[in-house]
Design an enzyme around this catalytic site. Sequence first.
Site, mmCIF file in Angstrom:
data_model
loop_
_atom_site.group_PDB
_atom_site.id
_atom_site.type_symbol
_atom_site.label_atom_id
_atom_site.label_comp_id
_atom_site.label_asym_id
_atom_site.label_seq_id
_atom_site.Cartn_x
_atom_site.Cartn_y
_atom_site.Cartn_z
ATOM 1 N N ARG A 154 -35.781 74.076 94.711
ATOM 2 C CA ARG A 154 -36.891 73.370 94.040
ATOM 3 C C ARG A 154 -38.192 73.554 94.819
ATOM 4 O O ARG A 154 -39.269 73.697 94.234
ATOM 5 C CB ARG A 154 -36.549 71.875 93.907
ATOM 6 C CG ARG A 154 -35.459 71.622 92.881
ATOM 7 C CD ARG A 154 -35.131 70.145 92.784
ATOM 8 N NE ARG A 154 -36.283 69.370 92.347
ATOM 9 C CZ ARG A 154 -36.449 68.077 92.632
ATOM 10 N NH1 ARG A 154 -35.558 67.436 93.359
ATOM 11 N NH2 ARG A 154 -37.486 67.438 92.187
ATOM 12 N N ASP A 195 -44.125 67.243 94.022
ATOM 13 C CA ASP A 195 -44.496 68.661 94.106
ATOM 14 C C ASP A 195 -45.848 68.913 94.768
ATOM 15 O O ASP A 195 -46.210 70.065 95.008
ATOM 16 C CB ASP A 195 -44.479 69.287 92.689
ATOM 17 C CG ASP A 195 -45.380 68.542 91.690
ATOM 18 O OD1 ASP A 195 -45.036 68.489 90.492
ATOM 19 O OD2 ASP A 195 -46.430 67.995 92.111
ATOM 20 N N HIS A 225 -42.650 58.783 95.415
ATOM 21 C CA HIS A 225 -41.299 59.308 95.664
ATOM 22 C C HIS A 225 -41.282 60.378 96.733
ATOM 23 O O HIS A 225 -40.313 61.134 96.831
ATOM 24 C CB HIS A 225 -40.690 59.849 94.358
ATOM 25 C CG HIS A 225 -40.439 58.763 93.351
ATOM 26 N ND1 HIS A 225 -40.138 59.024 92.035
ATOM 27 C CD2 HIS A 225 -40.460 57.409 93.456
ATOM 28 C CE1 HIS A 225 -39.962 57.887 91.383
ATOM 29 N NE2 HIS A 225 -40.164 56.884 92.229
ATOM 30 N N CYS A 253 -32.544 68.060 113.362
ATOM 31 C CA CYS A 253 -33.741 67.416 113.895
ATOM 32 C C CYS A 253 -33.969 67.894 115.328
ATOM 33 O O CYS A 253 -33.066 67.787 116.171
ATOM 34 C CB CYS A 253 -33.527 65.891 113.896
ATOM 35 S SG CYS A 253 -34.826 65.011 114.763
ATOM 36 N N CYS A 291 -33.259 64.711 117.717
ATOM 37 C CA CYS A 291 -31.964 64.046 117.967
ATOM 38 C C CYS A 291 -30.771 64.875 117.517
ATOM 39 O O CYS A 291 -29.616 64.491 117.725
ATOM 40 C CB CYS A 291 -31.926 62.676 117.279
ATOM 41 S SG CYS A 291 -31.700 62.794 115.484
ATOM 42 N N GLY A 342 -47.067 61.780 81.254
ATOM 43 C CA GLY A 342 -45.927 62.658 81.526
ATOM 44 C C GLY A 342 -44.787 61.982 82.248
ATOM 45 O O GLY A 342 -44.125 62.601 83.086
ATOM 46 N N ASN A 363 -48.230 61.705 76.449
ATOM 47 C CA ASN A 363 -46.851 62.185 76.540
ATOM 48 C C ASN A 363 -46.544 62.979 75.287
ATOM 49 O O ASN A 363 -47.066 62.670 74.212
ATOM 50 C CB ASN A 363 -45.893 60.982 76.666
ATOM 51 C CG ASN A 363 -44.523 61.398 77.182
ATOM 52 O OD1 ASN A 363 -43.901 62.289 76.622
ATOM 53 N ND2 ASN A 363 -44.072 60.768 78.260
HETATM 54 N N1 APR Z 1 -47.209 66.820 78.742
HETATM 55 C C1 APR Z 1 -46.987 65.479 78.680
HETATM 56 N N2 APR Z 1 -45.753 64.917 78.778
HETATM 57 C C2 APR Z 1 -44.710 65.764 78.944
HETATM 58 C C3 APR Z 1 -44.847 67.167 79.018
HETATM 59 C C4 APR Z 1 -46.171 67.683 78.907
HETATM 60 N N3 APR Z 1 -46.419 69.002 78.969
HETATM 61 N N4 APR Z 1 -43.618 67.722 79.187
HETATM 62 C C5 APR Z 1 -42.734 66.698 79.235
HETATM 63 N N5 APR Z 1 -43.388 65.526 79.078
HETATM 64 C C6 APR Z 1 -42.838 64.174 79.145
HETATM 65 C C7 APR Z 1 -41.457 63.995 78.535
HETATM 66 O O1 APR Z 1 -41.582 63.626 77.172
HETATM 67 C C8 APR Z 1 -40.922 62.817 79.369
HETATM 68 O O2 APR Z 1 -41.305 61.581 78.788
HETATM 69 O O3 APR Z 1 -42.696 63.884 80.517
HETATM 70 C C9 APR Z 1 -41.642 62.962 80.702
HETATM 71 C C10 APR Z 1 -40.753 63.472 81.815
HETATM 72 O O4 APR Z 1 -39.791 62.475 82.024
HETATM 73 P P1 APR Z 1 -38.703 62.650 83.187
HETATM 74 O O5 APR Z 1 -38.141 64.021 83.173
HETATM 75 O O6 APR Z 1 -37.813 61.452 83.101
HETATM 76 O O7 APR Z 1 -39.559 62.583 84.540
HETATM 77 P P2 APR Z 1 -40.178 61.309 85.223
HETATM 78 O O8 APR Z 1 -40.587 60.278 84.225
HETATM 79 O O9 APR Z 1 -41.211 61.795 86.162
HETATM 80 O O10 APR Z 1 -38.957 60.734 86.085
HETATM 81 C C11 APR Z 1 -39.296 59.638 86.918
HETATM 82 O O11 APR Z 1 -37.155 59.651 87.868
HETATM 83 O O12 APR Z 1 -35.609 61.110 88.134
HETATM 84 C C12 APR Z 1 -36.423 60.308 88.855
HETATM 85 O O13 APR Z 1 -37.505 60.434 90.936
HETATM 86 C C13 APR Z 1 -37.376 61.080 89.707
HETATM 87 O O14 APR Z 1 -39.753 60.907 89.856
HETATM 88 C C14 APR Z 1 -38.673 61.012 88.948
HETATM 89 C C15 APR Z 1 -38.512 59.737 88.171
#
Ligand code: APR
Length: 257
Positions: free
Chosen positions: A75, A109, A124, A152, A155, A192, A218
């Site tokens: 990743r 990221d 996170h 590490c 340690c 997002g 979203n």
């Molecule tokens: N533009 C806007 N929204 C988008 C796009 C885009 N190009 N592509 C995907 N999405 C939306 C999807 O519809 C979804 O609602 O982004 C969201 C991604 O959701 P997840 O994959 O669940 O990611 P996230 O909400 O960041 O997860 C939260 O959960 O898994 C843990 O720690 C991890 O930080 C993460 C947290």
Amino acid sequence: MVDAPVGIPESLVTTLQNARGIAVLTGSGISAESGVPTFRDAQTGLWARYEPQELATPEAFARDPRLVWEWYAWRRELVEQAVPNPGHRALAVLENRVPGVVLITQNVDGLHRRAGSQNVTELHGNITRSKCSVEEVVVEPREDDTDVPPSCPNCGAFLRPDVVWFGEALPVREFEEALEAARDCDLFFSIGTSGLVQPAASLALDALRNGAVIAEINSNQTPLSPYAEYLLRGRAGEVLPALMETAFGRDLGGHGG
Ligand code: APR
């Protein structure tokens, strides 16, 4: 509630231009257009058989530190090849044009900072950093350490990614910053994120309880959608530049002023 599948509502532009305090929460959806898979996208290649939720846990690391380290190395490679997209850059412009914007991200990221945002709260952690799995201090492996995971230098314990795993507590300072921003703002953007993972998912409702207007960007509905005054259905990389251009004009690259 204004559902604007394409256009940018004029009242949102006015609210944005006059906001006293703006908080933004982003999730992996804002990095999707940079080629970084969202957290709940199907994994690809040799990782296809694993669920992220199975690997991003202390138990998985204790059980198979090599596997978890290699997943994060894969990743990290993806992230280092990714570049910020117009959605990330539009938020950097927002920070330049509106004083006091607080950008809170669940993403690990580092793309917001690479896009020029400076006031970024990483709830996170950050996948490009490593930390000691025992001392919990951020430290990088020695150059000549080829073990997987590396050890590490202080340690000798395994190093691990400096990210928050499922079941782990969020960094206290960062979460307090996020809570304060959510409670102080009068405009809260949720961009997002599926709004499924606590406690980040509760920030928008904290803002709402304190009188803020919620704007959700979203490509899909989320559990937060019913509470949002503005639902901008679409890709963040398209909606955000359109919103910033409508609100602040075309010289989006401009700084300050
Ligand atoms: N533009 C806007 N929204 C988008 C796009 C885009 N190009 N592509 C995907 N999405 C939306 C999807 O519809 C979804 O609602 O982004 C969201 C991604 O959701 P997840 O994959 O669940 O990611 P996230 O909400 O960041 O997860 C939260 O959960 O898994 C843990 O720690 C991890 O930080 C993460 C947290």
